[in-house]
Each structure stands twice: as C-alpha cells, then as structure tokens.
Design a protein around this motif. Structure first.
Motif, PDB file in Angstrom:
ATOM      1  N   LEU A   1       0.844  -1.204   0.000  1.00 59.01           N
ATOM      2  CA  LEU A   1       0.000   0.000   0.000  1.00 59.01           C
ATOM      3  C   LEU A   1       0.876   1.250   0.000  1.00 59.01           C
ATOM      4  CD1 LEU A   1      -2.729  -0.633   2.748  1.00 59.01           C
ATOM      5  CD2 LEU A   1      -3.156  -0.334   0.315  1.00 59.01           C
ATOM      6  N   SER A   2       0.344   2.314  -0.536  1.00 62.33           N
ATOM      7  CA  SER A   2       1.032   3.610  -0.440  1.00 62.33           C
ATOM      8  C   SER A   2       0.009   4.651   0.000  1.00 62.33           C
ATOM      9  CB  SER A   2       1.575   4.041  -1.802  1.00 62.33           C
ATOM     10  OG  SER A   2       2.478   3.069  -2.265  1.00 62.33           O
ATOM     11  N   VAL A   3       0.428   5.525   0.891  1.00 64.73           N
ATOM     12  CA  VAL A   3      -0.445   6.615   1.341  1.00 64.73           C
ATOM     13  C   VAL A   3       0.300   7.925   1.080  1.00 64.73           C
ATOM     14  CG1 VAL A   3      -1.675   7.636   3.304  1.00 64.73           C
ATOM     15  CG2 VAL A   3      -1.438   5.145   3.143  1.00 64.73           C
ATOM     16  N   GLY A   4      -0.358   8.820   0.344  1.00 62.58           N
ATOM     17  CA  GLY A   4       0.294  10.086   0.026  1.00 62.58           C
ATOM     18  C   GLY A   4       0.253  11.063   1.178  1.00 62.58           C
ATOM     19  N   ALA A   5       1.182  12.020   1.181  1.00 63.76           N
ATOM     20  CA  ALA A   5       1.232  13.025   2.248  1.00 63.76           C
ATOM     21  C   ALA A   5      -0.028  13.881   2.196  1.00 63.76           C
ATOM     22  CB  ALA A   5       2.473  13.885   2.087  1.00 63.76           C
ATOM     23  N   GLY A   6      -0.619  14.137   3.366  1.00 61.84           N
ATOM     24  CA  GLY A   6      -1.821  14.965   3.466  1.00 61.84           C
ATOM     25  C   GLY A   6      -3.102  14.227   3.110  1.00 61.84           C
ATOM     26  N   GLU A   7      -3.004  12.958   2.789  1.00 57.70           N
ATOM     27  CA  GLU A   7      -4.166  12.165   2.396  1.00 57.70           C
ATOM     28  C   GLU A   7      -4.905  11.641   3.635  1.00 57.70           C
ATOM     29  OE1 GLU A   7      -5.062   8.317  -0.557  1.00 57.70           O
ATOM     30  OE2 GLU A   7      -3.003   8.865  -0.094  1.00 57.70           O
ATOM     31  N   ILE A   8      -6.222  11.450   3.486  1.00 62.16           N
ATOM     32  CA  ILE A   8      -6.964  10.706   4.515  1.00 62.16           C
ATOM     33  C   ILE A   8      -7.232   9.340   3.899  1.00 62.16           C
ATOM     34  CG2 ILE A   8      -9.020  10.552   5.963  1.00 62.16           C
ATOM     35  CD1 ILE A   8      -9.291  13.555   5.856  1.00 62.16           C
ATOM     36  N   PHE A   9      -6.562   8.349   4.429  1.00 56.51           N
ATOM     37  CA  PHE A   9      -6.603   7.014   3.836  1.00 56.51           C
ATOM     38  C   PHE A   9      -7.370   6.086   4.780  1.00 56.51           C
ATOM     39  CE2 PHE A   9      -4.973   2.804   2.884  1.00 56.51           C
ATOM     40  CZ  PHE A   9      -4.889   2.801   1.507  1.00 56.51           C
TER      41      PHE A   9
ATOM     42  N   GLU B   1      -6.908  21.502  24.144  1.00 55.15           N
ATOM     43  CA  GLU B   1      -8.066  21.988  24.921  1.00 55.15           C
ATOM     44  C   GLU B   1      -9.114  22.593  23.992  1.00 55.15           C
ATOM     45  OE1 GLU B   1      -6.722  24.630  27.971  1.00 55.15           O
ATOM     46  OE2 GLU B   1      -5.523  23.089  28.952  1.00 55.15           O
ATOM     47  N   GLU B   2      -8.628  23.314  22.999  1.00 53.53           N
ATOM     48  CA  GLU B   2      -9.538  23.950  22.040  1.00 53.53           C
ATOM     49  C   GLU B   2     -10.213  22.882  21.165  1.00 53.53           C
ATOM     50  OE1 GLU B   2      -7.463  26.771  19.505  1.00 53.53           O
ATOM     51  OE2 GLU B   2      -8.970  26.365  17.953  1.00 53.53           O
ATOM     52  N   LEU B   3      -9.419  21.900  20.721  1.00 52.01           N
ATOM     53  CA  LEU B   3      -9.937  20.861  19.833  1.00 52.01           C
ATOM     54  C   LEU B   3     -11.022  20.015  20.492  1.00 52.01           C
ATOM     55  CD1 LEU B   3      -6.821  19.327  18.030  1.00 52.01           C
ATOM     56  CD2 LEU B   3      -8.731  20.517  16.962  1.00 52.01           C
TER      57      LEU B   3
ATOM     58  N   ARG C   1      -5.963  14.589  21.946  1.00 49.68           N
ATOM     59  CA  ARG C   1      -4.613  14.169  22.341  1.00 49.68           C
ATOM     60  C   ARG C   1      -3.819  13.692  21.131  1.00 49.68           C
ATOM     61  NH1 ARG C   1      -1.910   9.859  21.143  1.00 49.68           N
ATOM     62  NH2 ARG C   1      -3.590   8.446  21.645  1.00 49.68           N
ATOM     63  N   ALA C   2      -4.495  12.917  20.269  1.00 52.97           N
ATOM     64  CA  ALA C   2      -3.796  12.308  19.133  1.00 52.97           C
ATOM     65  C   ALA C   2      -3.339  13.347  18.111  1.00 52.97           C
ATOM     66  CB  ALA C   2      -4.701  11.274  18.467  1.00 52.97           C
ATOM     67  N   VAL C   3      -4.082  14.436  17.986  1.00 53.43           N
ATOM     68  CA  VAL C   3      -3.727  15.382  16.922  1.00 53.43           C
ATOM     69  C   VAL C   3      -3.162  16.716  17.418  1.00 53.43           C
ATOM     70  CG1 VAL C   3      -5.288  14.377  15.229  1.00 53.43           C
ATOM     71  CG2 VAL C   3      -6.131  16.173  16.741  1.00 53.43           C
ATOM     72  N   MET C   4      -3.240  16.959  18.738  1.00 56.92           N
ATOM     73  CA  MET C   4      -2.807  18.276  19.253  1.00 56.92           C
ATOM     74  C   MET C   4      -1.319  18.521  19.018  1.00 56.92           C
ATOM     75  SD  MET C   4      -2.687  17.632  23.350  1.00 56.92           S
ATOM     76  CE  MET C   4      -1.571  16.422  24.045  1.00 56.92           C
TER      77      MET C   4
ATOM     78  N   LYS D   1     -10.985  16.371   9.000  1.00 56.09           N
ATOM     79  CA  LYS D   1     -10.958  17.036   7.690  1.00 56.09           C
ATOM     80  C   LYS D   1     -10.126  18.320   7.750  1.00 56.09           C
ATOM     81  CE  LYS D   1     -14.006  15.559   4.336  1.00 56.09           C
ATOM     82  NZ  LYS D   1     -13.672  15.442   2.928  1.00 56.09           N
ATOM     83  N   GLN D   2     -10.388  19.087   8.807  1.00 53.38           N
ATOM     84  CA  GLN D   2      -9.713  20.375   8.955  1.00 53.38           C
ATOM     85  C   GLN D   2      -8.193  20.192   9.091  1.00 53.38           C
ATOM     86  OE1 GLN D   2     -10.995  22.534  12.472  1.00 53.38           O
ATOM     87  NE2 GLN D   2      -9.003  23.559  12.489  1.00 53.38           N
ATOM     88  N   LEU D   3      -7.797  19.193   9.930  1.00 54.33           N
ATOM     89  CA  LEU D   3      -6.361  18.975  10.149  1.00 54.33           C
ATOM     90  C   LEU D   3      -5.679  18.412   8.903  1.00 54.33           C
ATOM     91  CD1 LEU D   3      -6.566  17.612  13.779  1.00 54.33           C
ATOM     92  CD2 LEU D   3      -5.497  19.741  13.065  1.00 54.33           C
ATOM     93  N   ALA D   4      -6.418  17.601   8.145  1.00 57.56           N
ATOM     94  CA  ALA D   4      -5.850  17.064   6.903  1.00 57.56           C
ATOM     95  C   ALA D   4      -5.603  18.208   5.919  1.00 57.56           C
ATOM     96  CB  ALA D   4      -6.782  16.031   6.301  1.00 57.56           C
ATOM     97  N   ALA D   5      -6.533  19.154   5.944  1.00 55.81           N
ATOM     98  CA  ALA D   5      -6.369  20.310   5.058  1.00 55.81           C
ATOM     99  C   ALA D   5      -5.140  21.121   5.455  1.00 55.81           C
ATOM    100  CB  ALA D   5      -7.617  21.181   5.123  1.00 55.81           C
ATOM    101  N   GLU D   6      -4.803  21.033   6.751  1.00 58.50           N
ATOM    102  CA  GLU D   6      -3.622  21.767   7.229  1.00 58.50           C
ATOM    103  C   GLU D   6      -2.338  20.962   7.034  1.00 58.50           C
ATOM    104  OE1 GLU D   6      -4.459  22.908  11.268  1.00 58.50           O
ATOM    105  OE2 GLU D   6      -6.297  23.954  10.675  1.00 58.50           O
ATOM    106  N   GLY D   7      -2.441  19.740   6.483  1.00 57.70           N
ATOM    107  CA  GLY D   7      -1.225  18.996   6.116  1.00 57.70           C
ATOM    108  C   GLY D   7      -1.000  17.678   6.828  1.00 57.70           C
ATOM    109  N   THR D   8      -1.813  17.338   7.826  1.00 55.49           N
ATOM    110  CA  THR D   8      -1.608  16.067   8.531  1.00 55.49           C
ATOM    111  C   THR D   8      -2.134  14.909   7.668  1.00 55.49           C
ATOM    112  OG1 THR D   8      -1.841  17.149  10.671  1.00 55.49           O
ATOM    113  CG2 THR D   8      -2.146  14.769  10.645  1.00 55.49           C
ATOM    114  N   THR D   9      -1.344  13.838   7.583  1.00 56.49           N
ATOM    115  CA  THR D   9      -1.790  12.635   6.881  1.00 56.49           C
ATOM    116  C   THR D   9      -2.554  11.765   7.875  1.00 56.49           C
ATOM    117  OG1 THR D   9       0.220  12.730   5.564  1.00 56.49           O
ATOM    118  CG2 THR D   9      -0.996  10.644   5.532  1.00 56.49           C
ATOM    119  N   PHE D  10      -3.661  11.186   7.437  1.00 63.20           N
ATOM    120  CA  PHE D  10      -4.440  10.318   8.336  1.00 63.20           C
ATOM    121  C   PHE D  10      -4.572   8.926   7.748  1.00 63.20           C
ATOM    122  CE2 PHE D  10      -5.794  14.430   9.867  1.00 63.20           C
ATOM    123  CZ  PHE D  10      -6.037  14.227  11.222  1.00 63.20           C
ATOM    124  N   ILE D  11      -4.382   7.935   8.584  1.00 65.05           N
ATOM    125  CA  ILE D  11      -4.796   6.576   8.213  1.00 65.05           C
ATOM    126  C   ILE D  11      -5.841   6.197   9.253  1.00 65.05           C
ATOM    127  CG2 ILE D  11      -4.132   4.165   7.935  1.00 65.05           C
ATOM    128  CD1 ILE D  11      -1.385   4.996   7.188  1.00 65.05           C
ATOM    129  N   ILE D  12      -7.034   5.903   8.785  1.00 69.68           N
ATOM    130  CA  ILE D  12      -8.087   5.563   9.741  1.00 69.68           C
ATOM    131  C   ILE D  12      -8.708   4.220   9.384  1.00 69.68           C
ATOM    132  CG2 ILE D  12      -8.665   7.954  10.316  1.00 69.68           C
ATOM    133  CD1 ILE D  12     -11.076   7.724   8.499  1.00 69.68           C
TER     134      ILE D  12
END
Lengths: 239, 432
Positions: free
Chosen positions: A24-32, A119-121, A147-150, A178-189
């Motif tokens: 498998l390959s997951v691209g940077a910033g992708e939600i996979f 805290e905000e998230l 906690r996982a994304v802060m 969605k918002q964090l992925a738009a800011e550049g975080t890659t997600f594998i869920i």
C-alpha cells in the motif's frame, strides 16, 4: 515522498497469518481508510505502522523511515489512537493533555502550546478540570482524539476514531479530521462506518483475511462494482 | 424451575471460574508440598527426645530421677563432664539442644528437707526455625514435672520426719537457662521461645501482606494500562521503552520503600510493646536476660531488616510487573498472582514447621532459592547474630531483582507485550 509505504507486509501469530504480503502507499496529506470485516488484520496493520508491533516479513516506511530500524524517529512523526482506548481516569482532562504533550514533545513550551490546542480541539471547556473518570464516552473519545492530533503529527493513525459515539460527537470528530488534513496532517483511519469513510477519505483499501482486495477512491470503487452504495462494495468484497 | 434455583445456578457459574479452580489447585499443591516436606523432615530428623544428663550427685536419688525421665520417654545421654560448660562444649553432644544438670548434694539436700535446684539448659541454634524451639520448651516442662515427681516420691518413701508440704509440692525447683551462640543466661525457656516465635510468625506475616499488596498494585497498574490501551499510546510515543519500565518500577519502588519504612516503624513499636510487657514486674529480669543473650534489635539490625524487606518487595514487584505484562486484563490479575503466591506461601509456612538447621539439602535449596525467605528470616537471623546470612540474602535478592528487571525491559521492547497473554494460564496470540 509518500507518507506511508507498505511492501510485502506480513504478520504471523504462531501459525496464523494475520496479514499476508500487503502492499500500500499513502500520500502526504491524504486521509486514507482501511476497511474490512472484524478480525481481518486492520488493527494489526495500524499497530505495525505505529511501531508497536514488528512485521514478520516485508517493510513499512513512514516518510522514508523504516518502522523497525528507525522506530524511534518514526515515533517522533506519528500519533496513534487505538480502538476503544482509555485514558488515565484519575487525571483531569487538562492534566492528561499536558502529560501526553510532554511525553510526545519533550519540550515545555511546545507542550504548553500543544495542550492549549488540544483543549480547544476537544471542546470540553470547564470539564477539562474534572477527572476523566467523570466523563461520558463521547467526552473521553473527543479528549483522546484531541490528544492524538494536538501535537500536529505528520501522520495520525486512528483506529475506529468515532466508534460508539453519537451523531453529534461523531460529526465533530470527522470535521476536525478534515480540517487537520487540510492543514497537512496525513491520516490513516480504520472504520466500519462506510458513510464516515466516504465523507472523510480520499482513498479506501479493503482488506479481508489479511489480504488487500481493492484500493481506490470511493467513486472509482462504486464504478468498478456498479453500485451507488459503498456498503455494497464492501459486502461484495467481504464475502 | 424455582426462580431461586435459576439465580443460584447462574451465581455458581459466575463464581466458579477457571481462575478460581486454578487458585484452589495451587493452594492444594502448596499444602501438599508443605505436608510432604514436613513429613520427610520429621522422618529424617526423628522425633528429638534426647536429653544430655550431667549427674554431679551420682546418688540413688539421681539414678531414680534418670529413670523417671526415661519413663517420660526421654532418651538419656549421660555426660561425664565436670561442669555444664564442659558438657555444652563436648563435641559428642554438639547436636544436642537439651541438657539437665543434677547438682552435687541433691540427695543430701532433699534428705535435709531443703529444696535443691535442678538446672535445665536449652541451646538455641543460629539457624533454628520451625517447631523445634517450642518443642524444647515443652520438653523442659515435661521433664521438670517428672523430676519433681521422682524427688517427692523418694522423700515420701523415706518418711522423712517433719516433711513439709511445700517441699513435697516442689522439691526440685527448675532453674532454666538459655544458651545462644555461646552466651548463657538464666531465663524461662518459654519466654525465649515466645520471643523467637514472634520473629518467625508475626513479622513474616506482615511482610507477606506488604508483598502481596505491592505485587497486586503493580500488576493491576500494568494490566489496566494494557486493558485501557493507554500502554499502546505510550509505546507509540518517542519515549525510550526502558524509561517506561524504569518509571513504573521506580514509582512502585517508592511506594514499596514507604511500605518498608512503615514495616520498620511497626516492627519497632511491636518490639517495644513486647519489651514493655516483659519489663513489667518480675519479668523485667527476663527481659534483661534476653538482652544479654543478644536478643535485641540494634539500629543496624533494623536497617538490615528494612533492606531485606525492601529487596523482597522489589523482587515481588519485578516479578509482578512481568506477570502484569502477561495478563490479558485486570480480571486475570487474580489468577496471575498464583505463581507469586505459591513461593510466598512456601517461604512463609515451611520455616514455621521445619527446623532449617536440620533440614535436608532439597528443602533448604527450595527455601533459600525463594527470594522472599531471606526477608522473612532476616529479623531472626539478625537477632541470632547470623548477619552474614542476611547480607548474602540481600545480595541474592538484588540479583533476582536485576534479572527480572532485565527480563521485563526485554519484554517491553518486543511484540510480547501486546501479543503474549495468559487467560487462565493459556498462552495465545494477540487480537487482530
């Protein structure tokens, strides 16, 4: 450079092969999204990417780093949220976020900034000063996701992020991802909720019995299986 | 079916788990091992009824006393020594613990209606344990009664003129002496035995509970981190896994140190409690005699005991840490305590029944291989001057602790932490 590369990934428990030669390959910033029936090796795959299990064969690279050889450096880039994870019940929400921020970032100033973001998230506001044992399941899950994304990881690995949550909490969590992925975080869920998968992910990998059956965008999969419903794609592949 | 029976059956099914059955089987096994060990120990050592008799009177009365003691089922070993010191030092009687001295002029004294004191000497060995000392005290009481009976009968048969009732009641009052490590003091043997038993029964019991508490604490902590998956989060963090092990052990050690301190303070108040009882009235002399025999705990003795208890707790914590790693969930902790409970119970119970000074190699090896035994026996060893054994014990406990910490660190850095698990002692792979 891809965010994640799985090559011939295999995991055996004694004689049982949980994962068989996964590529498998997951691209940077992708939600996979990784989907499949219960017990087919999704969590095992995520744990191997998160460096807490070692592959029996094959390799995993995270932003070019090998998860076995460079495990420590990989851990500086990732954040992992296990399925149905709990938190330290005797800590308050704020203490928990602060503790985790220190563990992951090891720098007081950065940890404080991450805690404030967490805290905000989570949106728990005044309840953050209460002990986690007093939280509802939804509140605890929102705290854990925060906690996982802060720490703004380069790769966030979320195993069933909205499992057991009500509609409102699930929606808020999906919006945050969605918002964090738009800011550049890659997600594998991984998830069993196909509507959620369709809403969130750019691409979906369907695995069954440790093998990759299909990997494409939701639209491409629907076309391939001549259906409008992603659940039908899943059922056809899972059989 | 009656609703009560339906509910009753459900409750039984809920209670009668595999874990419970394993715990019961382990308990039966422990008692079987203890029973077998005690049985073989008793057979090999024989029931000790031998008494060294130093007859300085050499009169018909003293011969009659020897006969009365034989009737009381004592095996009389006559000594030709000139005094008690020589008899105690005689290599021929090196293995004997009970000595009786019939003083010169005994018959003459009784004939002159004067009570003559018969002396009873009980020798306590450094590494003595078990029921031996208590049996020695019982033997002294039994023989003292036989001796008095023989002397009274002798006086009555001779119809001595003006024979007083007081003399007949106790014609040969016992003078009891305890001999420990070459030191000899006149003190009731029962008092020495009571003091020694306070060391071998009550202190180990206190340590037993502290060890169980510490072990349960860390096992629950590790198992709960596994169950809640907080451990998975920590393992995926950029923190050195050895640091994770060390922090957990250090935190538990701090609590163990506090428990150890509490134990030492408790022990001090327990000892002063005993001493204050002994210090009241005529028993004050006995208390002083115990002190002269070396049966007092010095500050360095407390320190050594505390160290031994601390390392005992550390051993238990490191073992429990590994068992916690193997636990599937918090519920399994109860079952997984069994492998720790078994050596703990053996270390506590076996020395109560078996005299380690005469035990065979197998029993000694089994007991001294259990790191907890050294802490259980530390106060007694310190009081009996066996400091070297206490130090060796602490060194051994430290080695066991280090070995288990290394093993724990190894388990923590591999897949085993998440995949190796025991549910009712059944090993299996992790979830997928």
């Amino acid at each position: 450079m891809n965010a994640v590369e799985l090559r011939g990934l295999t995991k055996k428990y004694k004689d049982f092969e949980a994962i068989s030669g996964l590529d498998l390959s997951v691209g940077a910033g992708e939600i996979f999204a990784l989907v499949g029936p219960n017990g087919v090796g999704k969590s095992t795959t995520l744990k191997m990417i998160a460096t807490i299990l070692t592959p029996t064969a094959g390799t995993i690279s995270v932003f070019g780093l090998d998860t076995v050889r460079d495990a420590h450096r990989v851990r500086e880039l990732i954040s992992y949220l296990p399925e149905e994870a709990g938190a330290y019940k005797n800590l308050t929400g704020r203490e928990y976020l602060r503790f985790m921020a220190m563990v992951f970032l090891k720098d007081h100033a950065r940890a404080e900034a991450a805690t404030a973001f967490g805290e905000e998230l989570c949106g728990l506001k005044d309840r953050l000063k209460d002990k986690i044992k007093t939280y509802s399941k939804g509140m605890a899950r929102k705290l854990l996701l925060a906690r996982a994304v802060m720490i703004r990881p380069k790769l966030a690995i979320l195993d069933e992020p909205t499992s057991g949550l009500d509609i409102v909490n699930g929606y808020e969590i999906r919006k945050t991802i969605k918002q964090l992925a738009a800011e550049g975080t890659t997600f594998i869920i991984s998830s069993h909720n196909m509507a959620e998968i369709e809403f969130l992910s750019g691409r979906i990998a369907v695995i069954n019995k440790g093998k990759l059956l299909a990997c494409d965008t939701p639209a491409a999969l629907r076309v391939k299986f001549s259906t409008e419903d992603l659940e039908e794609v899943f059922i056809a592949l899972a059989r | 079916m009656n609703i009560f029976l339906v509910l009753f059956k459900k409750e039984i099914k809920e209670l009668l788990t595999r874990q419970l059955l394993i715990s019961i089987a382990a308990m039966l096994f422990i008692f079987a091992v203890i029973g077998k060990s005690v049985g073989s120990h008793s057979r090999s050592s024989g029931v000790r009824n031998s008494v060294v008799l130093l007859d300085l009177d050499r009169s018909p009365l003293s011969k009659r006393i020897a006969g009365a003691m034989r009737k009381a089922k004592a095996e009389i070993l006559p000594s030709g020594a000139a005094n008690i010191a020589a008899a105690l030092a005689d290599p021929q009687f090196a293995g004997e613990n009970s000595f009786i001295l019939l003083p010169a002029g005994l018959e003459k004294d009784v004939a002159g209606q004067k009570a003559s004191r018969v002396e009873y000497y009980s020798r306590f060995r450094r590494d003595a344990s078990g029921l031996g000392p208590a049996l020695a005290a019982g033997r002294v009481r039994k023989l003292s009664t036989a001796v008095s009976g023989a002397v009274s009968a002798w006086a009555l048969e001779r119809r001595l003129p003006g024979l007083s009732a007081d003399l007949l009641k106790d014609p040969a009052p016992a003078r009891e002496f305890a001999v420990i490590d070459g030191r000899m003091e006149q003190v009731p043997v029962a008092q020495v035995v009571a003091f020694m038993q306070s060391q071998s029964y009550f202190f180990p019991m206190a340590v037993f509970f502290i060890v169980m508490l510490s072990a349960q604490m860390i096992m629950t902590s590790v198992a709960s981190e596994k169950e809640n998956k907080t451990l998975e989060t920590l393992l995926s963090s950029p923190v050195d896994r050895r640091l994770l092990v060390l922090s957990k052990l250090a935190a538990s050690t701090s609590i163990a140190a506090a428990l150890s301190l509490a134990y030492m303070l408790g022990m001090r108040s327990f000892m002063s409690g005993i001493n204050s009882i002994a210090g009241a009235g005529p028993a004050a002399a006995a208390s002083e005699a115990l002190a002269r025999l070396g049966l007092v705990m010095t500050p360095s003795g407390y320190l050594l005991t505390g160290l031994s208890v601390l390392f005992c707790i550390l051993c238990a914590i490191s073992m429990a840490f590994i068992l916690g790693i193997l636990a599937e969930d918090v519920k399994s902790v109860q079952t997984l305590l069994t492998p720790l409970m078994m050596p703990l119970m053996l270390a506590y119970l076996l020395p109560i029944f078996i005299d380690l000074s005469t035990a065979n190699f197998g029993i000694k090896f089994l007991l001294y291989a259990i790191p907890f035994t050294h802490a259980f026996m530390a106060p007694q060893n310190i009081l009996m001057g066996n400091i070297q054994q206490v130090l060796y014990g602490i060194a051994y406990q430290a080695a066991v602790f280090a070995a288990f910490v290394l093993l724990a660190a190894r388990l923590f850095s591999g897949d085993a932490l998440l995949t190796l698990r025991i549910k009712g002692f059944k090993f299996g792979g992790g979830g997928r």
